[in-house]
Scaffold this active site. Structure first.
Site, PDB file in Angstrom:
ATOM      1  N   ARG A   1     -36.108  39.518  22.451  1.00 16.38           N
ATOM      2  CA  ARG A   1     -35.084  40.352  21.832  1.00 16.38           C
ATOM      3  C   ARG A   1     -35.501  40.620  20.389  1.00 16.38           C
ATOM      4  O   ARG A   1     -36.020  39.726  19.709  1.00 16.38           O
ATOM      5  CB  ARG A   1     -33.713  39.649  21.841  1.00 16.38           C
ATOM      6  CG  ARG A   1     -33.033  39.593  23.203  1.00 16.38           C
ATOM      7  CD  ARG A   1     -32.633  40.979  23.723  1.00 16.38           C
ATOM      8  NE  ARG A   1     -31.935  40.936  24.987  1.00 16.38           N
ATOM      9  CZ  ARG A   1     -32.479  41.147  26.191  1.00 16.38           C
ATOM     10  NH1 ARG A   1     -33.773  41.426  26.292  1.00 16.38           N
ATOM     11  NH2 ARG A   1     -31.747  41.116  27.284  1.00 16.38           N
TER      12      ARG A   1
ATOM     13  N   HIS B   1     -38.877  48.816  25.877  1.00 21.71           N
ATOM     14  CA  HIS B   1     -38.146  47.771  26.615  1.00 21.71           C
ATOM     15  C   HIS B   1     -38.467  47.848  28.114  1.00 21.71           C
ATOM     16  O   HIS B   1     -37.578  48.048  28.951  1.00 21.71           O
ATOM     17  CB  HIS B   1     -36.632  47.887  26.380  1.00 21.71           C
ATOM     18  CG  HIS B   1     -35.899  46.605  26.642  1.00 21.71           C
ATOM     19  ND1 HIS B   1     -34.905  46.117  25.817  1.00 21.71           N
ATOM     20  CD2 HIS B   1     -36.011  45.697  27.641  1.00 21.71           C
ATOM     21  CE1 HIS B   1     -34.447  44.971  26.305  1.00 21.71           C
ATOM     22  NE2 HIS B   1     -35.110  44.696  27.415  1.00 21.71           N
TER      23      HIS B   1
HETATM   24  P1  NAP Z   1     -34.325  30.770  29.901  1.00 22.03           P
HETATM   25  O1  NAP Z   1     -34.783  30.365  31.256  1.00 22.03           O
HETATM   26  O2  NAP Z   1     -32.935  30.471  29.498  1.00 22.03           O
HETATM   27  O3  NAP Z   1     -35.359  30.102  28.871  1.00 22.03           O
HETATM   28  C1  NAP Z   1     -35.134  30.086  27.505  1.00 22.03           C
HETATM   29  C2  NAP Z   1     -36.173  29.205  26.830  1.00 22.03           C
HETATM   30  O4  NAP Z   1     -35.973  29.269  25.422  1.00 22.03           O
HETATM   31  C3  NAP Z   1     -36.036  27.727  27.222  1.00 22.03           C
HETATM   32  O5  NAP Z   1     -37.311  27.144  27.302  1.00 22.03           O
HETATM   33  C4  NAP Z   1     -35.264  27.138  26.057  1.00 22.03           C
HETATM   34  O6  NAP Z   1     -35.525  25.754  25.825  1.00 22.03           O
HETATM   35  C5  NAP Z   1     -35.837  27.937  24.914  1.00 22.03           C
HETATM   36  N1  NAP Z   1     -34.919  27.925  23.776  1.00 22.03           N
HETATM   37  C6  NAP Z   1     -33.684  28.475  23.683  1.00 22.03           C
HETATM   38  N2  NAP Z   1     -33.161  28.230  22.465  1.00 22.03           N
HETATM   39  C7  NAP Z   1     -34.077  27.511  21.805  1.00 22.03           C
HETATM   40  C8  NAP Z   1     -34.126  26.965  20.499  1.00 22.03           C
HETATM   41  N3  NAP Z   1     -33.115  27.105  19.636  1.00 22.03           N
HETATM   42  N4  NAP Z   1     -35.229  26.295  20.124  1.00 22.03           N
HETATM   43  C9  NAP Z   1     -36.253  26.133  20.987  1.00 22.03           C
HETATM   44  N5  NAP Z   1     -36.286  26.624  22.247  1.00 22.03           N
HETATM   45  C10 NAP Z   1     -35.206  27.324  22.638  1.00 22.03           C
HETATM   46  O7  NAP Z   1     -34.527  32.337  29.673  1.00 22.03           O
HETATM   47  P2  NAP Z   1     -35.557  33.317  30.428  1.00 22.03           P
HETATM   48  O8  NAP Z   1     -35.028  33.716  31.754  1.00 22.03           O
HETATM   49  O9  NAP Z   1     -36.912  32.732  30.358  1.00 22.03           O
HETATM   50  O10 NAP Z   1     -35.442  34.625  29.499  1.00 22.03           O
HETATM   51  C11 NAP Z   1     -35.756  34.598  28.128  1.00 22.03           C
HETATM   52  C12 NAP Z   1     -35.312  35.900  27.471  1.00 22.03           C
HETATM   53  O11 NAP Z   1     -36.194  36.959  27.840  1.00 22.03           O
HETATM   54  C13 NAP Z   1     -33.943  36.423  27.905  1.00 22.03           C
HETATM   55  O12 NAP Z   1     -32.905  35.764  27.225  1.00 22.03           O
HETATM   56  C14 NAP Z   1     -34.028  37.893  27.531  1.00 22.03           C
HETATM   57  O13 NAP Z   1     -33.551  38.086  26.216  1.00 22.03           O
HETATM   58  C15 NAP Z   1     -35.532  38.195  27.550  1.00 22.03           C
HETATM   59  N6  NAP Z   1     -35.871  39.179  28.594  1.00 22.03           N
HETATM   60  C16 NAP Z   1     -36.512  40.329  28.210  1.00 22.03           C
HETATM   61  C17 NAP Z   1     -36.856  41.267  29.157  1.00 22.03           C
HETATM   62  C18 NAP Z   1     -37.576  42.542  28.765  1.00 22.03           C
HETATM   63  O14 NAP Z   1     -37.772  43.425  29.611  1.00 22.03           O
HETATM   64  N7  NAP Z   1     -38.032  42.681  27.541  1.00 22.03           N
HETATM   65  C19 NAP Z   1     -36.565  41.047  30.504  1.00 22.03           C
HETATM   66  C20 NAP Z   1     -35.926  39.874  30.868  1.00 22.03           C
HETATM   67  C21 NAP Z   1     -35.579  38.944  29.899  1.00 22.03           C
HETATM   68  P3  NAP Z   1     -35.073  24.642  26.917  1.00 22.03           P
HETATM   69  O15 NAP Z   1     -35.976  24.885  28.111  1.00 22.03           O
HETATM   70  O16 NAP Z   1     -35.376  23.368  26.257  1.00 22.03           O
HETATM   71  O17 NAP Z   1     -33.630  24.901  27.214  1.00 22.03           O
END
Ligand code: NAP
Length: 314
Positions: A229, A277
């Site tokens: 993001r 995006h």
């Molecule tokens: P997820 O499974 O919830 O993983 C989030 C990761 O970030 C986890 O490893 C979490 O740590 C870590 N994290 C969160 N807050 C943190 C902090 N304060 N300090 C350190 N680590 C932190 O999410 P996901 O499914 O992988 O998706 C990630 C993001 O990708 C989404 O939220 C979305 O914004 C973005 N996205 C973008 C697109 C695009 O087309 N550009 C598409 C889909 C998603 P823990 O494992 O320890 O909880």
């Protein structure tokens, strides 16, 4: 009174029709209606909503929701507008999206590893200049956020021969990946990475996480990819670092304001690649199957799928 599922979205008519079609096909035993077609009685009967960028006031018209399922993986806008006592939010966790994101991560990692942005600029100047080839095994990649998408991307990069590091809030084990956690962990990872890839959710803790001070800790000439993001990176401080050559290149798929405003300096920056995006769009059909499986399990067992922790923000 039988239960119905309501779709609450601000999608275009075509997009909404595509999602309704796919969801109805995957959930043949359910009544699924877009909010505008529901009666007051049907809204009262709706215990599940499927949402995509919903207006909060629209969700509030469904008073008996047990939970809502987001069509997107990122739920920061939903969380920001959610009442404290609102129903649980289930976000989309789709293996096809993880595959697509891992493919994008590998594609743009190769783009940087093989110096494509530089060769593009050289071509504009009719310049014939061979840069030193860097093997994947000589390059450190740092993935900021090692969740569903980050882990799948890390595994793909490991298979491609890169040296892969990852950072998450909690400690974890991922085969072939050096995992860091905590504040010092992030700093350690940033100082060694040739390419930093941002794949974490936008929360109050991660907003502005990659600022000028963090960029200054990065290896001189490192590159940055943001597929998460926009506001996780402080745009003005990123631009400053690119101007000064602290970073060699940034591949940006997400921005503070989308679409990226025409007057943004990012558009014309020679060290920036802009993507609209597109790194991992939701696949209508696989998303419908994932949601259908979650709904069926809930109908059978009364068990909710894993939901977003509203205090953590993801
Ligand atoms: P997820 O499974 O919830 O993983 C989030 C990761 O970030 C986890 O490893 C979490 O740590 C870590 N994290 C969160 N807050 C943190 C902090 N304060 N300090 C350190 N680590 C932190 O999410 P996901 O499914 O992988 O998706 C990630 C993001 O990708 C989404 O939220 C979305 O914004 C973005 N996205 C973008 C697109 C695009 O087309 N550009 C598409 C889909 C998603 P823990 O494992 O320890 O909880």
């Amino acid at each position: 009174m039988s239960d119905i599922i309501t779709l609450v979205s601000q999608l275009s008519d075509d997009q909404e029709a595509a999602y309704l079609g796919a969801l109805r096909k995957s959930l043949p035993g359910e009544v699924l209606l877009p909010l505008r077609e529901t009666s007051a009685q049907q809204r009262a009967q709706s215990s599940i909503a499927i949402v995509a960028n919903p207006r909060p006031a629209d969700v509030a018209r469904l008073p008996n929701l047990a939970w809502v399922h987001s069509l997107w993986a990122g739920v920061e806008q939903l969380v920001a507008a959610w009442p404290k006592d609102g129903p649980p939010i289930v976000r989309l966790v789709d293996p096809e999206m993880s595959r697509t994101m891992a493919e994008a991560v590998l594609a743009w990692t190769y783009y940087l590893q093989r110096d494509m942005p530089t060769y593009r600029l050289q071509q504009t100047d009719r310049q014939w200049c061979q840069r030193v080839y860097r093997k994947p095994s000589s390059m450190e990649i740092g993935i900021v956020g090692l969740g569903t998408l980050g882990t799948c991307a890390a595994e793909r990069l490991v298979r491609a021969g890169f040296r892969v590091n990852g950072w998450s809030r909690t400690a974890k084990n991922v085969d072939g990946v050096h995992v860091y956690h905590g504040d010092t962990g992030l700093n350690d990872m940033l100082t060694t990475a040739d390419i930093v890839i941002c794949l974490m959710p936008l929360t109050s803790d991660t907003r502005g996480l990659i600022d000028g001070a963090r960029i200054a800790q990065m290896k001189r000439g490192a590159a940055l990819i943001n597929f998460a993001r926009g506001p996780i990176i402080v745009e003005a401080e990123l631009l400053d670092a690119l101007d000064r050559g602290l970073l060699s290149h940034a591949v940006l798929d997400v921005f503070d304001i989308e679409p990226l405003p025409l007057q943004s300096r990012l558009w014309e920056h020679p060290r920036v690649t802009i993507l609209p995006h597109i790194s991992a769009p939701t696949d209508v059909h696989t998303a419908a199957s994932v949601i259908a499986a979650n709904v069926s399990e809930y109908r059978k067992t009364g068990k909710l799928p894993a939901s977003v922790d509203l205090t953590r923000g993801y």
